[in-house]
Design an enzyme around this catalytic site. Structure first.
Site, PDB file in Angstrom:
ATOM      1  N   CYS A   1       9.795 -42.131   6.567  1.00  0.00           N
ATOM      2  CA  CYS A   1      10.900 -41.359   7.129  1.00  0.00           C
ATOM      3  C   CYS A   1      11.914 -42.256   7.809  1.00  0.00           C
ATOM      4  CB  CYS A   1      10.368 -40.330   8.129  1.00  0.00           C
ATOM      5  SG  CYS A   1       9.309 -39.069   7.395  1.00  0.00           S
TER       6      CYS A   1
ATOM      7  N   GLU B   1       8.393 -34.092  13.680  1.00  0.00           N
ATOM      8  CA  GLU B   1       9.040 -35.307  13.176  1.00  0.00           C
ATOM      9  C   GLU B   1       9.166 -35.125  11.680  1.00  0.00           C
ATOM     10  OE1 GLU B   1       9.505 -38.345  11.036  1.00  0.00           O
ATOM     11  OE2 GLU B   1       7.618 -39.123  11.836  1.00  0.00           O
TER      12      GLU B   1
END
Length: 463
Positions: free
Chosen positions: A268, A234
Protein backbone atom coordinates in the site's frame (compact mmCIF):
# COMPACT_ATOMS: atom_id res chain seq x y z
CA UNK A 1 -11.99 -17.97 -1.92
CA UNK A 2 -10.89 -21.28 -0.35
CA UNK A 3 -8.66 -21.25 2.71
CA UNK A 4 -5.53 -22.64 1.12
CA UNK A 5 -1.84 -22.20 0.51
CA UNK A 6 -1.37 -21.82 -3.25
CA UNK A 7 2.25 -21.24 -4.24
CA UNK A 8 2.18 -18.22 -6.61
CA UNK A 9 5.55 -19.17 -8.04
CA UNK A 10 4.04 -22.17 -9.83
CA UNK A 11 0.29 -22.09 -9.14
CA UNK A 12 0.24 -25.36 -7.22
CA UNK A 13 -2.02 -25.91 -4.21
CA UNK A 14 0.20 -26.86 -1.28
CA UNK A 15 -2.37 -27.34 1.47
CA UNK A 16 -6.04 -26.65 2.11
CA UNK A 17 -7.85 -26.00 5.39
CA UNK A 18 -11.42 -26.39 6.55
CA UNK A 19 -13.00 -23.26 8.01
CA UNK A 20 -14.00 -23.27 11.65
CA UNK A 21 -17.53 -24.38 12.40
CA UNK A 22 -20.02 -22.03 14.04
CA UNK A 23 -19.52 -23.87 17.34
CA UNK A 24 -15.75 -23.50 17.08
CA UNK A 25 -16.05 -19.77 16.43
CA UNK A 26 -18.39 -19.46 19.40
CA UNK A 27 -15.83 -21.21 21.61
CA UNK A 28 -13.08 -18.84 20.53
CA UNK A 29 -15.24 -15.82 21.26
CA UNK A 30 -16.02 -17.20 24.70
CA UNK A 31 -12.33 -17.88 25.28
CA UNK A 32 -11.44 -14.31 24.26
CA UNK A 33 -13.98 -12.83 26.66
CA UNK A 34 -12.77 -15.03 29.51
CA UNK A 35 -9.12 -14.28 28.78
CA UNK A 36 -9.70 -10.54 28.79
CA UNK A 37 -11.22 -10.58 32.27
CA UNK A 38 -7.94 -11.85 33.68
CA UNK A 39 -5.41 -10.42 31.25
CA UNK A 40 -6.63 -6.84 31.66
CA UNK A 41 -5.40 -6.89 35.26
CA UNK A 42 -1.84 -7.97 34.44
CA UNK A 43 1.02 -5.54 34.91
CA UNK A 44 3.05 -3.95 32.15
CA UNK A 45 6.02 -5.92 33.43
CA UNK A 46 4.17 -9.21 32.99
CA UNK A 47 2.91 -8.28 29.52
CA UNK A 48 6.40 -7.23 28.47
CA UNK A 49 7.82 -10.52 29.67
CA UNK A 50 5.33 -12.43 27.54
CA UNK A 51 5.80 -10.26 24.46
CA UNK A 52 9.59 -10.51 24.70
CA UNK A 53 9.21 -14.28 24.92
CA UNK A 54 7.20 -14.20 21.69
CA UNK A 55 9.89 -12.06 20.09
CA UNK A 56 12.57 -14.53 21.15
CA UNK A 57 10.62 -17.43 19.66
CA UNK A 58 10.07 -15.61 16.38
CA UNK A 59 13.73 -14.67 16.16
CA UNK A 60 14.76 -18.30 16.55
CA UNK A 61 12.15 -19.50 14.06
CA UNK A 62 12.53 -16.68 11.54
CA UNK A 63 13.98 -18.75 8.71
CA UNK A 64 11.14 -21.26 8.74
CA UNK A 65 8.51 -18.53 9.03
CA UNK A 66 10.10 -16.62 6.14
CA UNK A 67 9.91 -19.68 3.90
CA UNK A 68 6.25 -20.14 4.75
CA UNK A 69 5.50 -16.51 3.85
CA UNK A 70 7.35 -16.80 0.56
CA UNK A 71 5.54 -20.02 -0.29
CA UNK A 72 2.15 -18.52 0.52
CA UNK A 73 2.36 -15.08 -1.14
CA UNK A 74 5.54 -14.98 -3.22
CA UNK A 75 7.71 -12.28 -1.66
CA UNK A 76 11.47 -12.80 -2.17
CA UNK A 77 12.92 -14.86 0.65
CA UNK A 78 15.28 -12.05 1.67
CA UNK A 79 12.29 -9.74 2.08
CA UNK A 80 10.46 -12.36 4.14
CA UNK A 81 13.45 -12.67 6.46
CA UNK A 82 13.54 -8.90 6.85
CA UNK A 83 9.83 -8.88 7.65
CA UNK A 84 10.31 -11.40 10.45
CA UNK A 85 13.18 -9.33 11.88
CA UNK A 86 11.04 -6.19 11.74
CA UNK A 87 8.34 -7.95 13.74
CA UNK A 88 10.83 -8.94 16.41
CA UNK A 89 11.98 -5.32 16.63
CA UNK A 90 8.40 -4.03 16.98
CA UNK A 91 7.56 -6.52 19.73
CA UNK A 92 10.59 -5.52 21.74
CA UNK A 93 9.93 -1.81 21.16
CA UNK A 94 6.41 -2.04 22.56
CA UNK A 95 7.51 -4.28 25.41
CA UNK A 96 10.02 -1.59 26.34
CA UNK A 97 7.89 1.51 25.78
CA UNK A 98 4.22 0.63 26.38
CA UNK A 99 4.11 1.57 30.04
CA UNK A 100 5.46 5.05 29.32
CA UNK A 101 3.17 5.49 26.31
CA UNK A 102 0.13 4.67 28.44
CA UNK A 103 1.26 6.44 31.60
CA UNK A 104 -1.46 8.45 33.39
CA UNK A 105 -1.64 12.11 32.44
CA UNK A 106 -2.06 14.78 35.11
CA UNK A 107 -3.43 18.22 34.21
CA UNK A 108 -2.01 21.04 36.31
CA UNK A 109 -4.18 21.48 39.45
CA UNK A 110 -4.76 25.15 38.66
CA UNK A 111 -6.15 24.18 35.23
CA UNK A 112 -8.93 22.04 36.73
CA UNK A 113 -9.52 23.94 39.98
CA UNK A 114 -12.54 25.78 38.57
CA UNK A 115 -14.24 22.43 38.00
CA UNK A 116 -14.20 21.79 41.71
CA UNK A 117 -11.48 19.16 41.44
CA UNK A 118 -8.65 18.92 43.87
CA UNK A 119 -6.86 16.93 41.21
CA UNK A 120 -7.63 15.05 38.03
CA UNK A 121 -5.95 12.56 35.73
CA UNK A 122 -6.43 10.60 32.51
CA UNK A 123 -5.86 6.86 32.54
CA UNK A 124 -5.69 4.55 29.53
CA UNK A 125 -7.62 1.32 30.03
CA UNK A 126 -8.00 -1.60 27.59
CA UNK A 127 -11.27 -2.11 25.73
CA UNK A 128 -11.51 -5.87 25.34
CA UNK A 129 -11.42 -8.40 22.46
CA UNK A 130 -10.46 -6.67 19.20
CA UNK A 131 -11.02 -8.27 15.78
CA UNK A 132 -8.12 -7.85 13.34
CA UNK A 133 -8.93 -8.41 9.65
CA UNK A 134 -5.55 -8.62 7.95
CA UNK A 135 -4.19 -8.89 4.37
CA UNK A 136 -1.78 -11.27 2.72
CA UNK A 137 0.91 -8.88 1.44
CA UNK A 138 2.82 -8.55 4.72
CA UNK A 139 1.29 -11.56 6.46
CA UNK A 140 3.44 -11.36 9.58
CA UNK A 141 4.10 -7.61 9.95
CA UNK A 142 0.53 -6.42 9.45
CA UNK A 143 -0.59 -8.65 12.31
CA UNK A 144 2.28 -7.94 14.70
CA UNK A 145 1.94 -4.17 14.33
CA UNK A 146 -1.60 -4.59 15.69
CA UNK A 147 -0.94 -7.41 18.14
CA UNK A 148 2.09 -5.97 19.93
CA UNK A 149 0.47 -2.68 21.02
CA UNK A 150 -2.94 -4.28 21.59
CA UNK A 151 -1.55 -6.95 23.90
CA UNK A 152 0.67 -4.47 25.75
CA UNK A 153 -2.38 -2.27 26.33
CA UNK A 154 -4.20 -5.19 27.95
CA UNK A 155 -6.52 -6.06 25.07
CA UNK A 156 -6.92 -9.52 23.54
CA UNK A 157 -6.95 -10.26 19.82
CA UNK A 158 -8.95 -12.30 17.31
CA UNK A 159 -7.23 -12.65 13.93
CA UNK A 160 -9.14 -13.15 10.70
CA UNK A 161 -6.28 -13.38 8.23
CA UNK A 162 -6.42 -13.49 4.43
CA UNK A 163 -7.52 -16.88 3.14
CA UNK A 164 -4.35 -17.42 1.08
CA UNK A 165 -1.96 -17.25 4.06
CA UNK A 166 -3.48 -19.78 6.47
CA UNK A 167 -0.19 -21.28 7.61
CA UNK A 168 1.17 -17.87 8.60
CA UNK A 169 -2.10 -17.15 10.38
CA UNK A 170 -1.97 -20.37 12.37
CA UNK A 171 1.67 -19.78 13.23
CA UNK A 172 0.82 -16.40 14.75
CA UNK A 173 -1.86 -17.82 17.03
CA UNK A 174 0.49 -20.60 18.11
CA UNK A 175 3.39 -18.17 18.63
CA UNK A 176 1.65 -16.13 21.32
CA UNK A 177 0.32 -19.27 23.00
CA UNK A 178 3.79 -20.84 23.18
CA UNK A 179 5.22 -17.58 24.51
CA UNK A 180 3.05 -18.01 27.60
CA UNK A 181 0.03 -15.81 26.91
CA UNK A 182 -3.07 -17.30 28.51
CA UNK A 183 -5.39 -19.27 26.21
CA UNK A 184 -7.73 -16.86 24.48
CA UNK A 185 -5.39 -13.86 24.55
CA UNK A 186 -4.62 -14.11 20.84
CA UNK A 187 -6.47 -16.53 18.55
CA UNK A 188 -6.57 -17.20 14.84
CA UNK A 189 -10.00 -17.62 13.26
CA UNK A 190 -9.78 -19.67 10.08
CA UNK A 191 -13.03 -18.44 8.55
CA UNK A 192 -14.15 -17.03 5.23
CA UNK A 193 -14.69 -13.31 4.69
CA UNK A 194 -18.43 -14.00 4.83
CA UNK A 195 -18.12 -14.90 8.51
CA UNK A 196 -16.59 -11.55 9.52
CA UNK A 197 -19.88 -9.70 9.95
CA UNK A 198 -21.26 -12.14 12.52
CA UNK A 199 -18.03 -12.01 14.54
CA UNK A 200 -17.95 -8.21 14.45
CA UNK A 201 -21.59 -7.95 15.51
CA UNK A 202 -21.01 -10.24 18.49
CA UNK A 203 -21.23 -8.11 21.64
CA UNK A 204 -18.08 -9.69 23.03
CA UNK A 205 -16.03 -8.10 20.23
CA UNK A 206 -15.58 -4.43 21.13
CA UNK A 207 -13.64 -3.03 18.15
CA UNK A 208 -11.96 -3.91 14.87
CA UNK A 209 -8.90 -3.03 12.84
CA UNK A 210 -8.57 -3.74 9.14
CA UNK A 211 -5.77 -3.44 6.64
CA UNK A 212 -6.88 -4.16 3.10
CA UNK A 213 -8.86 -2.94 0.14
CA UNK A 214 -11.23 -0.01 0.05
CA UNK A 215 -14.14 -2.41 -0.45
CA UNK A 216 -13.21 -4.49 2.58
CA UNK A 217 -12.82 -1.31 4.62
CA UNK A 218 -16.27 -0.09 3.64
CA UNK A 219 -17.82 -3.42 4.58
CA UNK A 220 -16.19 -3.62 8.02
CA UNK A 221 -16.71 0.06 8.80
CA UNK A 222 -20.40 -0.10 7.90
CA UNK A 223 -21.03 -3.06 10.19
CA UNK A 224 -18.98 -1.54 13.00
CA UNK A 225 -20.80 1.77 12.55
CA UNK A 226 -24.13 0.02 12.82
CA UNK A 227 -22.94 -1.60 16.05
CA UNK A 228 -21.25 1.62 17.25
CA UNK A 229 -17.85 -0.01 17.58
CA UNK A 230 -14.46 1.62 17.16
CA UNK A 231 -12.50 0.85 13.97
CA UNK A 232 -9.09 1.64 12.54
CA UNK A 233 -8.71 1.28 8.77
CA UNK A 234 -5.54 1.21 6.67
CA UNK A 235 -6.63 0.87 3.07
CA UNK A 236 -5.15 1.40 -0.38
CA UNK A 237 -2.60 3.92 -1.53
CA UNK A 238 -1.30 5.50 -4.70
CA UNK A 239 1.65 7.29 -3.20
CA UNK A 240 3.42 10.06 -5.14
CA UNK A 241 7.21 10.15 -5.47
CA UNK A 242 8.14 13.75 -6.29
CA UNK A 243 11.57 14.68 -7.69
CA UNK A 244 12.51 18.36 -7.81
CA UNK A 245 15.53 20.01 -9.52
CA UNK A 246 17.60 20.27 -6.33
CA UNK A 247 17.39 16.51 -5.73
CA UNK A 248 20.20 14.00 -6.06
CA UNK A 249 18.74 12.47 -9.21
CA UNK A 250 20.99 9.42 -9.14
CA UNK A 251 19.98 8.55 -5.57
CA UNK A 252 16.34 9.37 -6.27
CA UNK A 253 16.19 7.05 -9.28
CA UNK A 254 17.95 4.25 -7.44
CA UNK A 255 15.60 4.56 -4.46
CA UNK A 256 12.59 4.85 -6.76
CA UNK A 257 13.19 1.36 -8.11
CA UNK A 258 13.18 -0.15 -4.63
CA UNK A 259 10.24 2.01 -3.58
CA UNK A 260 8.16 0.73 -6.48
CA UNK A 261 8.96 -2.98 -6.50
CA UNK A 262 9.26 -3.67 -2.78
CA UNK A 263 7.21 -6.75 -1.96
CA UNK A 264 6.82 -7.38 -5.71
CA UNK A 265 5.08 -4.02 -5.97
CA UNK A 266 2.28 -5.23 -3.68
CA UNK A 267 2.50 -2.69 -0.91
CA UNK A 268 0.00 0.00 0.00
CA UNK A 269 2.86 2.40 0.77
CA UNK A 270 4.93 1.57 -2.29
CA UNK A 271 5.60 4.64 -4.43
CA UNK A 272 3.38 4.29 -7.49
CA UNK A 273 3.20 7.68 -9.23
CA UNK A 274 6.50 9.39 -10.06
CA UNK A 275 6.12 13.14 -10.51
CA UNK A 276 9.36 14.57 -11.88
CA UNK A 277 10.24 18.19 -12.56
CA UNK A 278 10.84 18.86 -16.24
CA UNK A 279 14.42 20.05 -15.58
CA UNK A 280 15.47 16.59 -14.37
CA UNK A 281 12.78 14.45 -16.01
CA UNK A 282 14.90 12.97 -18.80
CA UNK A 283 17.83 12.15 -16.52
CA UNK A 284 15.53 10.54 -13.94
CA UNK A 285 13.49 8.60 -16.52
CA UNK A 286 16.64 7.15 -18.08
CA UNK A 287 18.09 6.01 -14.77
CA UNK A 288 14.78 4.78 -13.35
CA UNK A 289 13.93 2.74 -16.44
CA UNK A 290 17.43 1.27 -16.58
CA UNK A 291 17.12 0.26 -12.93
CA UNK A 292 13.78 -1.43 -13.53
CA UNK A 293 15.24 -3.31 -16.51
CA UNK A 294 18.11 -4.63 -14.39
CA UNK A 295 15.77 -6.34 -11.93
CA UNK A 296 15.71 -10.12 -11.91
CA UNK A 297 12.21 -11.60 -11.99
CA UNK A 298 11.96 -15.21 -10.91
CA UNK A 299 11.64 -17.83 -8.19
CA UNK A 300 11.31 -15.94 -4.88
CA UNK A 301 13.23 -18.68 -3.07
CA UNK A 302 16.34 -18.02 -5.17
CA UNK A 303 18.86 -15.57 -3.64
CA UNK A 304 19.30 -13.53 -6.84
CA UNK A 305 15.61 -12.76 -7.31
CA UNK A 306 14.52 -9.12 -6.99
CA UNK A 307 10.86 -9.50 -7.98
CA UNK A 308 8.80 -12.61 -7.39
CA UNK A 309 5.28 -13.44 -8.57
CA UNK A 310 2.11 -11.58 -7.75
CA UNK A 311 0.02 -13.26 -5.08
CA UNK A 312 -2.49 -14.84 -7.46
CA UNK A 313 -4.02 -15.00 -10.91
CA UNK A 314 -6.69 -12.40 -10.15
CA UNK A 315 -4.15 -9.87 -8.93
CA UNK A 316 -2.18 -10.22 -12.13
CA UNK A 317 -5.28 -9.90 -14.27
CA UNK A 318 -6.29 -6.73 -12.42
CA UNK A 319 -2.85 -5.23 -13.04
CA UNK A 320 -2.87 -6.23 -16.70
CA UNK A 321 -6.24 -4.55 -17.19
CA UNK A 322 -4.88 -1.25 -15.91
CA UNK A 323 -1.82 -1.42 -18.17
CA UNK A 324 -3.83 -2.50 -21.22
CA UNK A 325 -6.29 0.35 -20.68
CA UNK A 326 -3.48 2.90 -20.42
CA UNK A 327 -1.65 1.66 -23.52
CA UNK A 328 -4.88 1.60 -25.53
CA UNK A 329 -5.43 5.27 -24.67
CA UNK A 330 -1.98 6.42 -25.69
CA UNK A 331 0.39 5.73 -22.82
CA UNK A 332 3.83 4.37 -23.67
CA UNK A 333 5.73 1.60 -21.92
CA UNK A 334 9.37 2.53 -21.42
CA UNK A 335 9.89 -1.03 -20.23
CA UNK A 336 7.79 -4.08 -19.36
CA UNK A 337 4.07 -4.19 -19.91
CA UNK A 338 3.76 -7.96 -20.28
CA UNK A 339 4.17 -11.33 -18.65
CA UNK A 340 7.81 -12.48 -18.68
CA UNK A 341 8.76 -15.38 -20.91
CA UNK A 342 9.89 -18.62 -19.30
CA UNK A 343 7.82 -18.14 -16.14
CA UNK A 344 4.44 -19.26 -17.44
CA UNK A 345 3.59 -21.47 -14.46
CA UNK A 346 3.54 -18.69 -11.89
CA UNK A 347 1.78 -15.33 -11.58
CA UNK A 348 4.64 -13.12 -12.75
CA UNK A 349 4.60 -9.66 -14.34
CA UNK A 350 7.47 -7.63 -15.70
CA UNK A 351 8.59 -4.43 -13.92
CA UNK A 352 6.92 -1.73 -15.99
CA UNK A 353 7.28 2.02 -16.46
CA UNK A 354 4.44 3.90 -18.17
CA UNK A 355 4.64 7.49 -19.38
CA UNK A 356 2.10 9.67 -21.14
CA UNK A 357 -0.56 8.77 -18.55
CA UNK A 358 -3.62 11.03 -18.54
CA UNK A 359 -6.53 11.56 -16.17
CA UNK A 360 -8.83 9.54 -18.46
CA UNK A 361 -6.88 6.35 -17.86
CA UNK A 362 -7.93 4.02 -15.05
CA UNK A 363 -4.38 3.72 -13.74
CA UNK A 364 -4.35 7.45 -13.01
CA UNK A 365 -6.89 6.97 -10.20
CA UNK A 366 -6.83 3.27 -9.34
CA UNK A 367 -4.14 1.58 -7.28
CA UNK A 368 -1.71 -0.52 -9.33
CA UNK A 369 -0.89 -3.41 -6.99
CA UNK A 370 2.18 -4.79 -8.68
CA UNK A 371 5.51 -3.67 -10.20
CA UNK A 372 4.03 -0.98 -12.50
CA UNK A 373 5.09 2.68 -12.23
CA UNK A 374 3.49 5.73 -13.84
CA UNK A 375 5.86 8.57 -14.74
CA UNK A 376 4.66 12.18 -15.03
CA UNK A 377 6.45 15.38 -16.07
CA UNK A 378 5.64 18.47 -13.93
CA UNK A 379 6.58 22.11 -14.47
CA UNK A 380 6.92 23.24 -10.85
CA UNK A 381 6.10 22.51 -7.21
CA UNK A 382 2.54 23.76 -7.61
CA UNK A 383 1.81 21.29 -10.40
CA UNK A 384 3.51 18.53 -8.42
CA UNK A 385 1.28 19.18 -5.40
CA UNK A 386 -1.85 19.36 -7.54
CA UNK A 387 -1.05 16.11 -9.31
CA UNK A 388 0.05 14.37 -6.12
CA UNK A 389 -3.31 15.20 -4.52
CA UNK A 390 -5.30 14.20 -7.62
CA UNK A 391 -6.12 10.79 -6.21
CA UNK A 392 -8.79 9.37 -3.90
CA UNK A 393 -6.00 8.00 -1.70
CA UNK A 394 -3.77 9.69 0.85
CA UNK A 395 -1.58 7.13 2.57
CA UNK A 396 1.97 8.48 2.31
CA UNK A 397 4.28 10.41 -0.03
CA UNK A 398 7.92 10.80 -0.99
CA UNK A 399 9.60 14.09 -1.94
CA UNK A 400 13.14 14.60 -3.16
CA UNK A 401 14.38 18.15 -2.67
CA UNK A 402 17.20 19.98 -0.90
CA UNK A 403 15.24 23.23 -0.73
CA UNK A 404 13.89 23.72 2.82
CA UNK A 405 11.26 26.26 1.80
CA UNK A 406 10.08 23.91 -0.91
CA UNK A 407 9.99 21.05 1.60
CA UNK A 408 7.82 23.08 3.97
CA UNK A 409 5.39 23.70 1.11
CA UNK A 410 5.02 19.96 0.49
CA UNK A 411 4.50 19.21 4.20
CA UNK A 412 1.77 21.83 4.33
CA UNK A 413 -0.04 20.93 1.12
CA UNK A 414 0.29 17.20 0.45
CA UNK A 415 -2.83 15.25 1.42
CA UNK A 416 -1.21 12.22 3.00
CA UNK A 417 -0.55 10.58 6.33
CA UNK A 418 3.20 10.93 5.88
CA UNK A 419 5.80 12.89 3.93
CA UNK A 420 9.20 11.23 3.53
CA UNK A 421 12.00 13.45 2.22
CA UNK A 422 14.95 12.11 0.24
CA UNK A 423 14.09 8.51 1.02
CA UNK A 424 11.27 6.00 0.67
CA UNK A 425 8.21 5.50 2.83
CA UNK A 426 8.56 2.85 5.52
CA UNK A 427 6.67 1.92 8.67
CA UNK A 428 8.51 2.00 11.99
CA UNK A 429 7.35 1.15 15.53
CA UNK A 430 8.16 4.64 16.82
CA UNK A 431 6.29 6.53 14.07
CA UNK A 432 2.50 6.75 13.62
CA UNK A 433 1.26 5.08 10.45
CA UNK A 434 -1.99 5.63 8.55
CA UNK A 435 -3.69 7.76 5.93
CA UNK A 436 -6.43 10.18 4.99
CA UNK A 437 -9.17 10.24 2.36
CA UNK A 438 -9.92 6.73 1.07
CA UNK A 439 -6.70 5.38 2.54
CA UNK A 440 -8.55 5.06 5.83
CA UNK A 441 -8.51 6.59 9.29
CA UNK A 442 -6.91 6.11 12.65
CA UNK A 443 -3.26 5.32 13.24
CA UNK A 444 -1.16 2.28 13.93
CA UNK A 445 2.24 2.15 15.66
CA UNK A 446 3.90 4.60 18.06
CA UNK A 447 1.87 6.03 20.95
CA UNK A 448 -0.97 6.89 18.60
CA UNK A 449 -1.42 3.23 17.71
CA UNK A 450 -1.40 1.80 21.21
CA UNK A 451 -4.01 4.33 22.35
CA UNK A 452 -6.45 3.59 19.50
CA UNK A 453 -7.98 0.69 21.40
CA UNK A 454 -7.88 2.21 24.86
CA UNK A 455 -10.53 3.93 26.92
CA UNK A 456 -9.11 7.35 27.80
CA UNK A 457 -10.72 7.60 31.21
CA UNK A 458 -11.08 10.94 33.00
CA UNK A 459 -10.57 10.57 36.75
CA UNK A 460 -11.86 13.54 38.77
CA UNK A 461 -11.24 13.85 42.48
CA UNK A 462 -13.03 16.39 44.64
CA UNK A 463 -11.61 18.07 47.67
Amino acid sequence: MPIATVNPADGTTVKTFDPLSADEVEQRLADAEAAFRGYRTTTFEERARLLNAAADLLEREAEGVARVMTTEMGKPLAAARAEAAKCVKAMRWYARNAEELLAPEYPAPEDVADSGAERAEVRYRPLGPVLAVMPWNFPLWQVVRFAAPALMAGNVGLLKHASNVPQTALYLGDLFHRAGFAPGCFQTLLVSSGAVEAVLRDPRVVAATLTGSEGAGRAVASVAGDEIKKTVLELGGSDPFVVMPSADVEAAARTAVTARVQNNGQSCIAAKRFLVHTDVFDAFAERFTAGMLRLTVGDPMEPGTDVGPLSGAQGREDLEELVTDALAQGAQALCGGRRPQGLERGFYYEPTVLTGVTAQMRIHREEAFGPVATLYRVADAEEAVTLANDTPFGLSSNVWTRDECEADRFVQDLEAGGVFFNGMTASHPALPFGGVKRSGYGRELAGHGIREFCNATTVWRGA
